[in-house]
Design a protein around this motif. Structure first.
Motif, PDB file in Angstrom:
ATOM      1  N   GLU A   1      26.251  27.392  -2.869  1.00 19.38           N
ATOM      2  CA  GLU A   1      25.823  27.063  -1.597  1.00 19.38           C
ATOM      3  C   GLU A   1      24.508  28.057  -1.342  1.00 19.38           C
ATOM      4  OE1 GLU A   1      27.946  30.214   1.272  1.00 19.38           O
ATOM      5  OE2 GLU A   1      29.355  29.192   0.126  1.00 19.38           O
ATOM      6  N   ALA A   2      23.878  28.589  -2.600  1.00 25.00           N
ATOM      7  CA  ALA A   2      22.452  29.382  -2.356  1.00 25.00           C
ATOM      8  C   ALA A   2      21.328  28.518  -2.251  1.00 25.00           C
ATOM      9  CB  ALA A   2      22.489  30.569  -3.210  1.00 25.00           C
ATOM     10  N   ALA A   3      21.174  27.966  -1.141  1.00 26.02           N
ATOM     11  CA  ALA A   3      19.939  27.019  -1.021  1.00 26.02           C
ATOM     12  C   ALA A   3      18.804  27.425  -1.247  1.00 26.02           C
ATOM     13  CB  ALA A   3      19.888  26.403   0.371  1.00 26.02           C
ATOM     14  N   ARG A   4      18.348  28.587  -1.159  1.00 25.45           N
ATOM     15  CA  ARG A   4      17.089  29.190  -1.939  1.00 25.45           C
ATOM     16  C   ARG A   4      16.815  29.562  -3.037  1.00 25.45           C
ATOM     17  NH1 ARG A   4      12.144  29.309  -0.371  1.00 25.45           N
ATOM     18  NH2 ARG A   4      10.893  31.246  -0.024  1.00 25.45           N
ATOM     19  N   CYS A   5      17.692  28.672  -4.001  1.00 22.59           N
ATOM     20  CA  CYS A   5      17.656  29.013  -5.647  1.00 22.59           C
ATOM     21  C   CYS A   5      16.354  28.470  -6.240  1.00 22.59           C
ATOM     22  CB  CYS A   5      19.034  28.847  -6.020  1.00 22.59           C
ATOM     23  SG  CYS A   5      19.222  27.057  -5.899  1.00 22.59           S
ATOM     24  N   VAL A   6      15.885  27.642  -5.728  1.00 26.99           N
ATOM     25  CA  VAL A   6      14.561  26.972  -6.240  1.00 26.99           C
ATOM     26  C   VAL A   6      13.372  26.907  -5.030  1.00 26.99           C
ATOM     27  CG1 VAL A   6      15.645  25.765  -7.872  1.00 26.99           C
ATOM     28  CG2 VAL A   6      15.506  24.568  -5.498  1.00 26.99           C
TER      29      VAL A   6
ATOM     30  N   SER B   1      24.405  38.261   0.929  1.00 29.54           N
ATOM     31  CA  SER B   1      23.173  38.697   1.465  1.00 29.54           C
ATOM     32  C   SER B   1      23.001  40.175   1.630  1.00 29.54           C
ATOM     33  CB  SER B   1      23.005  38.085   2.941  1.00 29.54           C
ATOM     34  OG  SER B   1      24.260  38.561   3.764  1.00 29.54           O
ATOM     35  N   VAL B   2      24.222  41.071   1.440  1.00 25.39           N
ATOM     36  CA  VAL B   2      24.300  42.412   1.557  1.00 25.39           C
ATOM     37  C   VAL B   2      24.485  42.987   0.297  1.00 25.39           C
ATOM     38  CG1 VAL B   2      25.207  42.194   3.929  1.00 25.39           C
ATOM     39  CG2 VAL B   2      26.961  42.407   2.248  1.00 25.39           C
ATOM     40  N   GLN B   3      25.105  42.348  -0.718  1.00 25.59           N
ATOM     41  CA  GLN B   3      25.307  43.045  -1.946  1.00 25.59           C
ATOM     42  C   GLN B   3      24.068  43.612  -2.586  1.00 25.59           C
ATOM     43  OE1 GLN B   3      28.307  43.404  -3.622  1.00 25.59           O
ATOM     44  NE2 GLN B   3      26.927  44.755  -4.897  1.00 25.59           N
ATOM     45  N   ARG B   4      23.112  42.980  -2.522  1.00 24.38           N
ATOM     46  CA  ARG B   4      21.625  43.324  -3.182  1.00 24.38           C
ATOM     47  C   ARG B   4      21.262  44.723  -2.306  1.00 24.38           C
ATOM     48  NH1 ARG B   4      16.664  42.756  -0.540  1.00 24.38           N
ATOM     49  NH2 ARG B   4      16.970  41.604   1.522  1.00 24.38           N
ATOM     50  N   LEU B   5      21.792  45.079  -1.252  1.00 26.54           N
ATOM     51  CA  LEU B   5      21.419  46.381  -0.708  1.00 26.54           C
ATOM     52  C   LEU B   5      22.562  47.303  -0.796  1.00 26.54           C
ATOM     53  CD1 LEU B   5      20.202  44.755   2.645  1.00 26.54           C
ATOM     54  CD2 LEU B   5      18.790  45.713   0.651  1.00 26.54           C
ATOM     55  N   CYS B   6      23.615  47.471  -1.747  1.00 27.12           N
ATOM     56  CA  CYS B   6      24.493  47.936  -1.803  1.00 27.12           C
ATOM     57  C   CYS B   6      24.725  48.860  -3.239  1.00 27.12           C
ATOM     58  CB  CYS B   6      26.022  47.306  -1.950  1.00 27.12           C
ATOM     59  SG  CYS B   6      26.301  46.306  -0.166  1.00 27.12           S
ATOM     60  N   GLY B   7      23.262  49.233  -3.994  1.00 28.83           N
ATOM     61  CA  GLY B   7      23.462  49.835  -4.986  1.00 28.83           C
ATOM     62  C   GLY B   7      23.962  49.122  -5.988  1.00 28.83           C
TER      63      GLY B   7
ATOM     64  N   ARG C   1      28.031  38.111   7.874  1.00 26.95           N
ATOM     65  CA  ARG C   1      27.666  37.180   8.484  1.00 26.95           C
ATOM     66  C   ARG C   1      26.333  37.248   9.382  1.00 26.95           C
ATOM     67  NH1 ARG C   1      30.855  32.804   7.947  1.00 26.95           N
ATOM     68  NH2 ARG C   1      32.934  33.067   7.106  1.00 26.95           N
ATOM     69  N   ARG C   2      26.324  38.475   9.982  1.00 21.46           N
ATOM     70  CA  ARG C   2      25.195  38.817  10.681  1.00 21.46           C
ATOM     71  C   ARG C   2      23.909  38.842   9.973  1.00 21.46           C
ATOM     72  NH1 ARG C   2      26.670  42.053  15.429  1.00 21.46           N
ATOM     73  NH2 ARG C   2      24.621  43.087  15.644  1.00 21.46           N
ATOM     74  N   PHE C   3      24.161  39.583   8.787  1.00 24.69           N
ATOM     75  CA  PHE C   3      23.143  39.770   7.954  1.00 24.69           C
ATOM     76  C   PHE C   3      22.590  38.547   7.422  1.00 24.69           C
ATOM     77  CE2 PHE C   3      20.270  43.060   5.649  1.00 24.69           C
ATOM     78  CZ  PHE C   3      20.165  44.101   6.619  1.00 24.69           C
ATOM     79  N   THR C   4      23.639  37.547   6.951  1.00 21.53           N
ATOM     80  CA  THR C   4      23.085  36.538   6.134  1.00 21.53           C
ATOM     81  C   THR C   4      22.281  35.448   7.106  1.00 21.53           C
ATOM     82  OG1 THR C   4      23.468  34.840   4.774  1.00 21.53           O
ATOM     83  CG2 THR C   4      24.963  34.898   6.752  1.00 21.53           C
ATOM     84  N   PHE C   5      22.478  35.558   8.450  1.00 16.75           N
ATOM     85  CA  PHE C   5      21.810  34.946   9.609  1.00 16.75           C
ATOM     86  C   PHE C   5      20.276  35.665   9.830  1.00 16.75           C
ATOM     87  CE2 PHE C   5      20.028  33.845  13.939  1.00 16.75           C
ATOM     88  CZ  PHE C   5      20.031  32.468  13.767  1.00 16.75           C
ATOM     89  N   SER C   6      20.531  37.164  10.187  1.00 12.61           N
ATOM     90  CA  SER C   6      19.212  37.679  10.524  1.00 12.61           C
ATOM     91  C   SER C   6      18.254  37.962   9.614  1.00 12.61           C
ATOM     92  CB  SER C   6      19.747  38.810  11.577  1.00 12.61           C
ATOM     93  OG  SER C   6      20.118  39.748  10.490  1.00 12.61           O
ATOM     94  N   LEU C   7      18.713  37.925   8.257  1.00  9.50           N
ATOM     95  CA  LEU C   7      17.882  38.635   7.155  1.00  9.50           C
ATOM     96  C   LEU C   7      17.447  40.255   7.519  1.00  9.50           C
ATOM     97  CD1 LEU C   7      15.736  35.249   6.619  1.00  9.50           C
ATOM     98  CD2 LEU C   7      17.790  36.075   5.776  1.00  9.50           C
ATOM     99  N   GLY C   8      18.389  40.648   8.481  1.00 10.81           N
ATOM    100  CA  GLY C   8      17.856  42.057   8.617  1.00 10.81           C
ATOM    101  C   GLY C   8      16.930  42.141   9.837  1.00 10.81           C
ATOM    102  N   HIS C   9      16.678  41.079  10.674  1.00  4.78           N
ATOM    103  CA  HIS C   9      15.585  41.221  11.748  1.00  4.78           C
ATOM    104  C   HIS C   9      16.436  40.976  13.150  1.00  4.78           C
ATOM    105  CE1 HIS C   9      11.906  40.974   9.387  1.00  4.78           C
ATOM    106  NE2 HIS C   9      12.662  40.154   8.493  1.00  4.78           N
ATOM    107  N   LEU C  10      15.667  41.274  14.181  1.00  5.49           N
ATOM    108  CA  LEU C  10      16.105  41.040  15.647  1.00  5.49           C
ATOM    109  C   LEU C  10      16.336  39.693  15.726  1.00  5.49           C
ATOM    110  CD1 LEU C  10      16.135  42.402  18.622  1.00  5.49           C
ATOM    111  CD2 LEU C  10      13.554  41.602  18.670  1.00  5.49           C
ATOM    112  N   VAL C  11      17.332  39.214  16.355  1.00 11.79           N
ATOM    113  CA  VAL C  11      17.683  37.762  16.660  1.00 11.79           C
ATOM    114  C   VAL C  11      17.539  37.552  18.270  1.00 11.79           C
ATOM    115  CG1 VAL C  11      19.614  36.262  16.778  1.00 11.79           C
ATOM    116  CG2 VAL C  11      19.103  37.984  14.627  1.00 11.79           C
ATOM    117  N   HIS C  12      16.955  36.557  18.435  1.00 15.57           N
ATOM    118  CA  HIS C  12      16.869  36.068  19.962  1.00 15.57           C
ATOM    119  C   HIS C  12      17.403  34.843  20.237  1.00 15.57           C
ATOM    120  CE1 HIS C  12      15.581  34.959  23.786  1.00 15.57           C
ATOM    121  NE2 HIS C  12      15.369  33.853  23.574  1.00 15.57           N
ATOM    122  N   VAL C  13      18.778  34.657  20.922  1.00 11.41           N
ATOM    123  CA  VAL C  13      19.263  33.273  21.051  1.00 11.41           C
ATOM    124  C   VAL C  13      19.058  33.235  22.622  1.00 11.41           C
ATOM    125  CG1 VAL C  13      21.658  32.394  20.930  1.00 11.41           C
ATOM    126  CG2 VAL C  13      20.927  33.991  19.127  1.00 11.41           C
TER     127      VAL C  13
END
Length: 453
Positions: A74-79, A308-314, A359-371
């Protein structure tokens, strides 16, 4: 609402396909014509820049090495298309839009980067930008004959020297060095050619560059590092900083800190544009926007969200802990230290479980979210502009192309009505539109200094 009289700068951040299962979303990031459409939509909206993020590895390789290849499905951004080649193509179908792409200093060499971005600046008539990164993705190392990713501090040490070499190569030729005089037969003025002869800790580069000086002097240099070394590098070298800030107070502190560092490098604070990211979900009503947001949050599987969070877990395997339990203490990350701190702070501040955080991080990419609505988003953007938290924003569409089309159709007119965003481009180059000065050739500056002395 009162306005300071300042004008927002806007970047459209492109990382297709995003949430590609949403109704009306395009499922590909390999279609050049779709990229052309996005660029032309952004230019119609008078955006300063279109920015393509990049990484030289397929993520998440962690799951492949861990024997769970199904999570990668399901990792769409692999290419993705290689972004510098893409910028050159987009330069031919746009006229005023800035074109920016990521290129790493850890897995490239300075001469190639200087030559490629100078070429794109010529092809685009002065609209190129280089997002200088040191690589967050630790998996890139093994694609470049390296056993492991360079240490964070060493990556930034190398990046400082890398920038010095690239900018020195851009100064190889003075602006009027290529004369092409048919009468005398002189093609160049050799007095205005400069050989770099750089010898440093990481690079030995003779030069000169075999491309004439870029139309902007230097293409725009952007950075996104928010760690201590990242801030120092940005204060010394960057024209634009992309950053993740999720509250007004944090953004104000970052803004003041970074601009406050510039004087010791002889730079004006006005010569750096700080542009926090906003992941936005728009609707005609608040409830419509929230419904879209909830649909996207529900899309990812737990395994996909954890990626989305694993890469930031050392080197800690986050999957070994209960998903509905709290985030454990994490070892230092060699990927993105500032982003790891932001993730930990968010989890602690809002008492999020690992599942909720992922789930929050995979959507926000770590950024501010406006809905919400277009006017609500414009309110927030104006507040940050008027309170020294931002010079502009990097808009992160959740999928493509509809959200960007909606932003241009609804938010741009609202910003223009308030008098905080342009109705027409101010100039023809990216520097002119950002309100940044032409970068004078260092050898011309030295000559003037000697003559005046």
């Amino acid at each position: 609402m009162q306005t300071s009289g300042r004008q927002l700068k806007l970047t459209a951040f492109c990382h297709p396909p995003g949430h590609w299962r949403m109704p009306g979303a395009s499922p590909t990031d390999m279609d050049f014509q779709e990229c052309v459409h996005l660029a032309q939509v952004a230019e119609r909206g008078k955006f300063d820049m279109l920015f393509f993020q990049d990484s030289a590895a397929v993520a998440p390789a962690f799951y492949l090495s861990g024997g769970k290849a199904e999570a990668l499905a399901e990792a769409a951004r692999c290419v993705r298309l290689e972004p510098l080649t893409l910028l050159a193509g987009l330069a031919t179908v746009t006229q005023r839009l800035g074109l920016v792409a990521t290129a790493t200093t850890t897995y490239n060499d300075p001469f190639s980067i200087a030559r490629k971005f100078a070429t794109i600046d010529h092809i685009s008539n002065g609209r190129a930008g280089w997002n200088l990164v040191t690589s967050q993705n630790v998996d890139e190392a093994q694609n470049f004959s390296a056993a492991q990713h360079l240490d964070h501090a060493l990556r930034y040490e190398r990046a400082q020297e890398f920038y010095d070499v690239v900018s020195g190569l851009w100064d190889s030729w003075e602006d009027d060095a290529i004369i092409r005089d048919r009468q005398t037969g002189r093609y160049i003025d050799p007095r205005k050619l400069h050989v770099l002869n750089h010898k440093g800790a990481h690079f030995s580069v003779r030069g000169p560059l075999n491309v004439a000086r870029p139309p902007q002097g230097y293409p725009i240099v952007a950075q996104a590092g928010s760690s201590e070394p990242g801030r120092e590098l940005a204060a010394r070298t960057a024209d634009v900083v992309f950053t993740a800030q999720i509250s007004l107070e944090e953004a104000q502190n970052f803004y003041a800190d970074l601009k406050g560092r510039m004087a010791r490098y002889g730079r004006s604070a006005d010569h750096l544009k700080i542009m926090p990211g906003i992941r936005y979900v728009l609707g005609a009503t608040e409830s419509e926007a929230k419904e879209r947001y909830e649909m996207m949050l529900a899309e990812a599987s737990d395994e996909g969200a954890l990626a989305s969070v694993q890469r930031l877990c050392g080197d800690l395997d986050i999957r070994r802990f209960p998903l509905d339990g709290p985030l454990p203490d994490l070892p230092p990350s060699n990927a993105a230290k500032a982003r790891q701190k932001m993730m930990i702070d968010l989890a602690r501040r809002e008492n999020l479980s690992i599942r909720q955080l992922a789930r929050r991080f995979t959507f926000s990419l770590g950024h501010l979210v406006h809905v919400g609505t277009a006017s609500g988003l414009a309110d927030m953007m104006q507040t940050w502009l008027d309170n020294d938290a931002a010079d502009g924003f990097t808009m992160l569409s959740p999928y493509y192309p509809k959200p960007l089309e909606e932003f241009v159709a609804t938010v741009i007119p609202e910003l223009q009505r308030r008098g905080i965003f342009r109705a027409e481009y101010e100039g023809t180059t990216l520097r002119e539109n950002l309100g940044l000065p032409f970068r004078t050739n260092r050898y011309v500056g030295l000559r003037k200094a000697v003559n005046s002395g």
